[in-house]
Design a protein around this motif. Structure first.
Motif, PDB file in Angstrom:
ATOM      1  N   THR A  17     -37.543 -21.735 -10.819  1.00 38.38           N
ATOM      2  CA  THR A  17     -37.692 -21.518  -9.361  1.00 38.38           C
ATOM      3  C   THR A  17     -36.888 -20.311  -8.870  1.00 38.38           C
ATOM      4  N   LYS A  18     -36.102 -19.671  -9.750  1.00 41.17           N
ATOM      5  CA  LYS A  18     -35.254 -18.515  -9.406  1.00 41.17           C
ATOM      6  C   LYS A  18     -34.301 -18.872  -8.246  1.00 41.17           C
ATOM      7  N   PRO A  19     -33.374 -19.819  -8.522  1.00 39.44           N
ATOM      8  CA  PRO A  19     -32.499 -20.340  -7.459  1.00 39.44           C
ATOM      9  C   PRO A  19     -31.660 -19.284  -6.753  1.00 39.44           C
ATOM     10  N   ALA A  58     -38.125 -26.075  -1.104  1.00 38.63           N
ATOM     11  CA  ALA A  58     -39.374 -26.380  -1.818  1.00 38.63           C
ATOM     12  C   ALA A  58     -40.359 -25.212  -1.723  1.00 38.63           C
ATOM     13  N   GLY A  59     -40.471 -24.618  -0.541  1.00 43.01           N
ATOM     14  CA  GLY A  59     -41.429 -23.518  -0.355  1.00 43.01           C
ATOM     15  C   GLY A  59     -41.054 -22.283  -1.136  1.00 43.01           C
ATOM     16  N   SER A  60     -39.781 -21.905  -1.061  1.00 47.07           N
ATOM     17  CA  SER A  60     -39.341 -20.706  -1.788  1.00 47.07           C
ATOM     18  C   SER A  60     -39.385 -20.942  -3.294  1.00 47.07           C
ATOM     19  N   GLU A  79     -38.054  -6.331 -20.315  1.00 48.78           N
ATOM     20  CA  GLU A  79     -36.735  -6.746 -20.811  1.00 48.78           C
ATOM     21  C   GLU A  79     -36.062  -7.709 -19.836  1.00 48.78           C
ATOM     22  N   ARG A  80     -36.165  -7.373 -18.545  1.00 46.65           N
ATOM     23  CA  ARG A  80     -35.456  -8.134 -17.517  1.00 46.65           C
ATOM     24  C   ARG A  80     -35.960  -9.570 -17.388  1.00 46.65           C
ATOM     25  N   THR A  81     -37.228  -9.803 -17.751  1.00 44.73           N
ATOM     26  CA  THR A  81     -37.830 -11.127 -17.468  1.00 44.73           C
ATOM     27  C   THR A  81     -38.269 -11.898 -18.719  1.00 44.73           C
ATOM     28  N   ASP A  83     -36.919 -13.476 -21.077  1.00 43.66           N
ATOM     29  CA  ASP A  83     -36.271 -14.750 -21.459  1.00 43.66           C
ATOM     30  C   ASP A  83     -36.466 -15.853 -20.420  1.00 43.66           C
ATOM     31  N   ARG A  84     -37.283 -15.607 -19.456  1.00 41.58           N
ATOM     32  CA  ARG A  84     -37.525 -16.625 -18.421  1.00 41.58           C
ATOM     33  C   ARG A  84     -38.237 -17.848 -19.029  1.00 41.58           C
ATOM     34  N   PRO A  85     -38.200 -19.002 -18.370  1.00 42.98           N
ATOM     35  CA  PRO A  85     -38.712 -20.249 -18.964  1.00 42.98           C
ATOM     36  C   PRO A  85     -40.151 -20.175 -19.466  1.00 42.98           C
ATOM     37  N   ASP A 129     -48.532 -15.277   1.660  1.00 45.23           N
ATOM     38  CA  ASP A 129     -48.184 -13.847   1.596  1.00 45.23           C
ATOM     39  C   ASP A 129     -47.486 -13.509   0.288  1.00 45.23           C
ATOM     40  N   ASN A 130     -46.590 -14.399  -0.160  1.00 42.44           N
ATOM     41  CA  ASN A 130     -45.848 -14.081  -1.390  1.00 42.44           C
ATOM     42  C   ASN A 130     -46.699 -14.284  -2.640  1.00 42.44           C
ATOM     43  N   ILE A 131     -47.434 -15.394  -2.672  1.00 43.55           N
ATOM     44  CA  ILE A 131     -48.171 -15.731  -3.899  1.00 43.55           C
ATOM     45  C   ILE A 131     -49.495 -14.968  -3.999  1.00 43.55           C
ATOM     46  N   ILE A 133     -50.981 -12.496  -1.443  1.00 38.88           N
ATOM     47  CA  ILE A 133     -51.028 -11.080  -1.027  1.00 38.88           C
ATOM     48  C   ILE A 133     -50.142 -10.224  -1.938  1.00 38.88           C
ATOM     49  N   TYR A 134     -48.874 -10.663  -2.121  1.00 42.27           N
ATOM     50  CA  TYR A 134     -47.973  -9.845  -2.938  1.00 42.27           C
ATOM     51  C   TYR A 134     -48.292  -9.957  -4.426  1.00 42.27           C
ATOM     52  N   SER A 135     -48.105 -11.188  -4.974  1.00 43.16           N
ATOM     53  CA  SER A 135     -48.131 -11.316  -6.424  1.00 43.16           C
ATOM     54  C   SER A 135     -49.534 -11.138  -6.999  1.00 43.16           C
ATOM     55  N   LEU A 138     -51.477  -7.412  -4.628  1.00 41.04           N
ATOM     56  CA  LEU A 138     -50.940  -6.052  -4.487  1.00 41.04           C
ATOM     57  C   LEU A 138     -49.973  -5.606  -5.582  1.00 41.04           C
ATOM     58  N   LYS A 139     -49.205  -6.535  -6.131  1.00 43.63           N
ATOM     59  CA  LYS A 139     -48.084  -6.156  -7.003  1.00 43.63           C
ATOM     60  C   LYS A 139     -48.503  -5.178  -8.091  1.00 43.63           C
ATOM     61  N   ARG A 140     -49.676  -5.443  -8.721  1.00 43.78           N
ATOM     62  CA  ARG A 140     -50.094  -4.596  -9.851  1.00 43.78           C
ATOM     63  C   ARG A 140     -51.032  -3.462  -9.414  1.00 43.78           C
ATOM     64  N   PHE A 151     -43.568  -9.667   4.203  1.00 47.23           N
ATOM     65  CA  PHE A 151     -43.495 -10.491   5.423  1.00 47.23           C
ATOM     66  C   PHE A 151     -43.040 -11.913   5.094  1.00 47.23           C
ATOM     67  N   SER A 152     -43.434 -12.371   3.893  1.00 48.97           N
ATOM     68  CA  SER A 152     -43.048 -13.751   3.507  1.00 48.97           C
ATOM     69  C   SER A 152     -41.531 -13.911   3.528  1.00 48.97           C
ATOM     70  N   GLY A 153     -40.827 -12.834   3.284  1.00 53.61           N
ATOM     71  CA  GLY A 153     -39.357 -12.914   3.271  1.00 53.61           C
ATOM     72  C   GLY A 153     -38.777 -13.325   4.603  1.00 53.61           C
TER      73      GLY A 153
HETATM   74  C1  LIG Z   1     -41.278 -19.836   3.350  1.00 53.09           C
HETATM   75  C2  LIG Z   1     -41.654 -19.221   2.061  1.00 53.09           C
HETATM   76  C3  LIG Z   1     -42.519 -19.964   1.111  1.00 53.09           C
HETATM   77  C4  LIG Z   1     -41.207 -18.003   1.764  1.00 53.09           C
HETATM   78  C5  LIG Z   1     -41.337 -17.376   0.436  1.00 53.09           C
HETATM   79  C6  LIG Z   1     -40.520 -16.134   0.440  1.00 53.09           C
HETATM   80  C7  LIG Z   1     -40.130 -15.728  -0.945  1.00 53.09           C
HETATM   81  C8  LIG Z   1     -40.195 -16.674  -2.085  1.00 53.09           C
HETATM   82  C9  LIG Z   1     -39.686 -14.496  -1.134  1.00 53.09           C
HETATM   83  C10 LIG Z   1     -39.196 -14.064  -2.461  1.00 53.09           C
HETATM   84  C11 LIG Z   1     -39.794 -12.755  -2.775  1.00 53.09           C
HETATM   85  C12 LIG Z   1     -39.421 -12.386  -4.176  1.00 53.09           C
HETATM   86  C13 LIG Z   1     -38.057 -12.630  -4.672  1.00 53.09           C
HETATM   87  C14 LIG Z   1     -40.303 -11.860  -4.944  1.00 53.09           C
HETATM   88  C15 LIG Z   1     -39.993 -11.557  -6.365  1.00 53.09           C
HETATM   89  O1  LIG Z   1     -40.852 -10.556  -6.713  1.00 53.09           O
HETATM   90  P1  LIG Z   1     -41.372 -10.507  -8.198  1.00 53.09           P
HETATM   91  O2  LIG Z   1     -42.094 -11.755  -8.521  1.00 53.09           O
HETATM   92  O3  LIG Z   1     -42.052  -9.211  -8.349  1.00 53.09           O
HETATM   93  O4  LIG Z   1     -39.985 -10.491  -8.997  1.00 53.09           O
HETATM   94  P2  LIG Z   1     -39.823 -10.539 -10.600  1.00 53.09           P
HETATM   95  O5  LIG Z   1     -40.278  -9.244 -11.127  1.00 53.09           O
HETATM   96  O6  LIG Z   1     -38.322 -10.732 -10.777  1.00 53.09           O
HETATM   97  O7  LIG Z   1     -40.607 -11.708 -11.090  1.00 53.09           O
END
Ligand SMILES: CC(C)=CCC/C(C)=C/CC/C(C)=C/COP(=O)(O)OP(=O)(O)O
Ligand code: HEM
Length: 301
Positions: A17-19, A58-60, A79-81, A83-85, A129-131, A133-135, A138-140, A151-153
């Motif tokens: 969950t990236k606490p 829970a949401g984050s 390299e940075r990621t 070793d993640r689960p 927006d995070n899951i 729109i971003y991930s 747009l991310k790639r 905006f999700s931030g």
């Molecule tokens: C209310 C609610 C649900 C809000 C959600 C807001 C939220 C989770 C923001 C976090 C954004 C974030 C750290 C993205 C990581 O980007 P990345 O996945 O590109 O990072 P990585 O390369 O380290 O995986």
């Protein structure tokens, strides 16, 4: 007493969950709620606190878990990621993380809608927006991925604020959420400049991974200045009677902490180095927390 196997399972699902990230997200929700409660003299019930804190955790955590699931291919290469689960197969098959993230999303939406309709809407927006729109979208594909995906931030701050009151939601509430939004570019672009080879290996077009170093450090300095200028906005906000909402405590904190961030960004601008970009990145999270602490302290009067 938990067996060793059970405790290690809990730890790995906690890790996915990236606490470190949701600690700060939850803190912005707490800061917005506490500040709104003091400014408008509206007490927050223990149940509301549980729903805000539990819901935003829970949401984050859901968003971070689902974006980790979505990025499992590129995370296995960077390299940075790597070793993640999920890429390290400590959660296998990966679909277990998908179901875990979806369950967390459901918990977050039930918690938020139990507070009120707006809190539920902001939670749903933050997740989407995070899951999506971003991930997912747009991310790639776009170097402006973190702008529309940023905006999700601000969603946790809006949830914390509206859990207390809708008075001032679209001015002070939006400004508090805006503090997070305008903070993101400097936060992430200083990091991606530091690890640009990693992002280029997986063709993720983070702006400061695809632009020249000269352009990148200028953009980072510019977004840092923009963030610091925006951060003094709360000091000039007044209530309906014209009384300032915040005072010297917040103003001086924003000026001093902002000056430090500007100095770090000038150091990066004048003498670009991995050390300078990493230092700016590591200072970015404490800086945002300090702004919210100053809002909370200043609102007590
Ligand atoms: C209310 C609610 C649900 C809000 C959600 C807001 C939220 C989770 C923001 C976090 C954004 C974030 C750290 C993205 C990581 O980007 P990345 O996945 O590109 O990072 P990585 O390369 O380290 O995986
Ligand atoms: C689109 C928006 C964002 C992106 C792309 C992003 C990206 C990142 C990345 C890649 C890392 C490094 C993670 C790691 O290597 O483990 C990171 C760390 C972090 N992020 Fe963000 N982030 C964003 C928004 C946010 C927001 C809104 C918050 C909280 C308000 C936040 C809080 C943190 C924290 C606390 C860390 C750890 C910092 C440290 O290790 O010192 N991020 N972020």
């Amino acid at each position: 007493m938990l067996t060793t196997k059970a405790s290690s399972r809990i730890k790995v699902y906690y890790e996915v969950t990236k606490p470190k990230i949701w600690y700060l997200l939850v803190f912005t929700a707490i800061g917005a709620a506490f500040t709104a409660s003091n400014l408008y003299h509206i007490p927050i019930s223990p149940l509301t606190w549980c729903l805000v804190i539990g819901g935003v955790i829970a949401g984050s955590a859901s968003a971070n878990t689902l974006t980790n699931y979505n990025d499992r291919d590129i995370d296995a290469i960077m390299e940075r990621t790597k070793d993640r689960p999920i890429p390290s197969r400590r959660i296998f098959p990966a679909e277990k993380a998908l179901y875990f993230g979806l369950i967390l999303a459901a918990i977050s939406l039930v918690s938020a809608f139990a507070i009120n309709m707006w809190a539920g809407i902001f939670m749903a927006f933050g997740l989407a927006d995070n899951i999506l729109i971003y991930s997912k979208l747009l991310k790639r594909r776009s170097r402006t991925n973190i702008v529309l995906g940023g905006f999700s931030g601000g969603a946790p701050a809006m949830i914390g604020y509206v859990a207390v009151t809708s008075t001032g939601l679209w001015d002070l509430g939006l400004v508090m959420a805006g503090l997070v939004f305008v903070w993101i570019p400097m936060h992430i672009w200083s990091l991606t400049l530091h690890v640009k080879e990693d992002y280029n290996k997986v063709n993720v077009p983070m702006l400061t991974a695809v632009e020249s170093e000269k352009t990148s450090v200028r953009v980072i300095a510019g977004t840092t200045l923009m963030m610091v200028l925006f951060s003094v906005l709360p000091f000039f906000m007044t209530d309906t009677s014209g009384k300032h909402l915040f005072h010297e405590i917040y103003l001086y904190t924003a000026i001093v902490s902002g000056a430090i961030m500007i100095a770090l960004s000038v150091w990066l601008l004048v003498k670009p180095s991995e050390k300078a970009s990493w230092t700016l990145f590591k200072f970015s999270s404490p800086y945002l927390a300090i702004l919210f602490i100053a809002l909370m302290i200043d609102s007590v009067h």
